[in-house]
Design a protein around this motif. Sequence first.
Motif, mmCIF file in Angstrom:
data_model
loop_
_atom_site.group_PDB
_atom_site.id
_atom_site.type_symbol
_atom_site.label_atom_id
_atom_site.label_comp_id
_atom_site.label_asym_id
_atom_site.label_seq_id
_atom_site.Cartn_x
_atom_site.Cartn_y
_atom_site.Cartn_z
ATOM 1 N N PRO A 43 -4.888 -0.755 -5.407
ATOM 2 C CA PRO A 43 -4.077 -0.901 -6.618
ATOM 3 C C PRO A 43 -4.884 -0.552 -7.873
ATOM 4 O O PRO A 43 -6.117 -0.689 -7.897
ATOM 5 C CB PRO A 43 -3.692 -2.390 -6.623
ATOM 6 C CG PRO A 43 -3.932 -2.857 -5.218
ATOM 7 C CD PRO A 43 -5.063 -2.039 -4.720
ATOM 8 N N GLY A 54 3.531 -3.276 4.413
ATOM 9 C CA GLY A 54 3.242 -2.404 3.282
ATOM 10 C C GLY A 54 2.045 -1.530 3.598
ATOM 11 O O GLY A 54 1.809 -1.154 4.752
ATOM 12 N N ASN A 55 1.248 -1.227 2.582
ATOM 13 C CA ASN A 55 0.090 -0.353 2.755
ATOM 14 C C ASN A 55 -1.164 -1.057 2.245
ATOM 15 O O ASN A 55 -1.573 -0.871 1.091
ATOM 16 C CB ASN A 55 0.289 0.968 2.016
ATOM 17 C CG ASN A 55 -0.830 1.957 2.285
ATOM 18 O OD1 ASN A 55 -1.794 1.655 3.004
ATOM 19 N ND2 ASN A 55 -0.723 3.148 1.703
ATOM 20 N N THR A 66 2.049 -3.522 -3.167
ATOM 21 C CA THR A 66 1.833 -2.480 -2.173
ATOM 22 C C THR A 66 1.603 -3.074 -0.796
ATOM 23 O O THR A 66 1.731 -2.375 0.210
ATOM 24 C CB THR A 66 0.633 -1.601 -2.575
ATOM 25 O OG1 THR A 66 -0.415 -2.428 -3.076
ATOM 26 C CG2 THR A 66 1.033 -0.623 -3.662
ATOM 27 N N SER A 67 1.233 -4.383 -0.744
ATOM 28 C CA SER A 67 1.064 -5.012 0.564
ATOM 29 C C SER A 67 1.122 -6.527 0.432
ATOM 30 O O SER A 67 0.808 -7.088 -0.625
ATOM 31 C CB SER A 67 -0.269 -4.612 1.214
ATOM 32 O OG SER A 67 -1.366 -5.112 0.465
ATOM 33 N N GLY A 81 0.734 -1.270 -8.469
ATOM 34 C CA GLY A 81 0.555 -1.815 -7.129
ATOM 35 C C GLY A 81 -0.227 -3.116 -7.170
ATOM 36 O O GLY A 81 -0.667 -3.568 -8.233
#
Length: 407
Positions: free
Chosen positions: A59, A53-54, A141-142, A97
């Motif tokens: 978030p 992910g990123n 997001t990760s 996120g």
Amino acid sequence: MFNIATYGTLEKLINTTFSYMTMVVLLLLMPTLADAAKKPGTPATPYTYYSVGNPDMTPSVAQTRPDPSYVLMGGGPDVDEAFRWMIQRAGITPATGGRLVVIRATGDGGYNPYIYYSGRKSSVSNTYQDGWVGGASLGLTSVETLVIPSTAAANDPFVNAVVSRANAVWIAGGDQTDYFRYWKGQALETTLNGLMQKNVPIGGTSAGLAVLGGFDFSGFNGTVTSTQALTDPYNLYMTFDPSPLSTSGGFIAPPVFANMIMDSHLDSRDRMGRLVTFVSRLISLHTMAGTQQLGCTGGVLQNNTARGIGVGVEAALLVQRNSDGSHTGRRVTNVSTTTESAIYFVNVTQGPTVCASGRPLSIPTSAIQIRKLADDTSRINLSDWSAYPVYKSGGVESGSLFPTNPY
């Protein structure tokens, strides 16, 4: 000796010689350049770091949650729904996120794709696998994994920075001895306690579950079987954290589990006998009816306050605090489970009559109460088990647990 004729011109010789010299210099510099290019997680660091992910995205979800949430998983195949529940309890949505961080002392980043990516139907990427959690589709997001195999790693600034920004934390299985040896009393424990103060959801499986009680089986001398525990409650393998037993000083002990000790793989490895012994060891010596002495030397809790939770394979107990301050738990498992995947709640209403080094354990008949949660609709009040029905009651006679089939 070089032959100019071989190269055609002096200029070509000079250029060629320069090229060789350049290569030599580069070869000499390679270790330095490689060190300068190292990123977190390479062998030069005391930890290993994996991400999907990123992780650089910040978030918008608030890290501090209104109420705490915990997942107790019993080992074996991971329970997909438990991770989805953690993500939801963290307040993570596709609009906000969020980060989920996995910590472990051995292993690799195998949890990352499983938690982040989805099954074919709900995938938001070209990577999918049926049975995966689908965290990205839920808003993650990760997913980041840290392998933390030493005190140096547990005190590393990068490790603690990654963990401190987590919106949910998962403690993987392995050997809980590593967690006590490498993590307890280090910066990582302080970071985890800080997350618990913010009510960040925390869960663990197998060894990761074992460290979430107010008291823990530490396994410093290796594992212990039910027969070994019942035959001699003080045998070499019966090691605990804190040591000596104390109502304070435990490793990352959530308040809701203050008087509890956990065990995993309960039915598949026949661990009921050792869980009963673990609970018994927590009960302090006391005198009943003015004559009979009950309890165990070194115990620190009163009758009926010491409790144990045993989780079967491919089962997870989802624990949340409610608006009235009580904590409730419910079971989830996978549709594909091949076992009963039950969760057991054990308490001893009357302390052992025999609990001494080198002697078999004895507990009065019906003093052991076992409650069983084996469906996904029932709820158990973890603040007070009394409202939940007793599944079986029994005792221990000269090191033998009865009923002989407590499951």
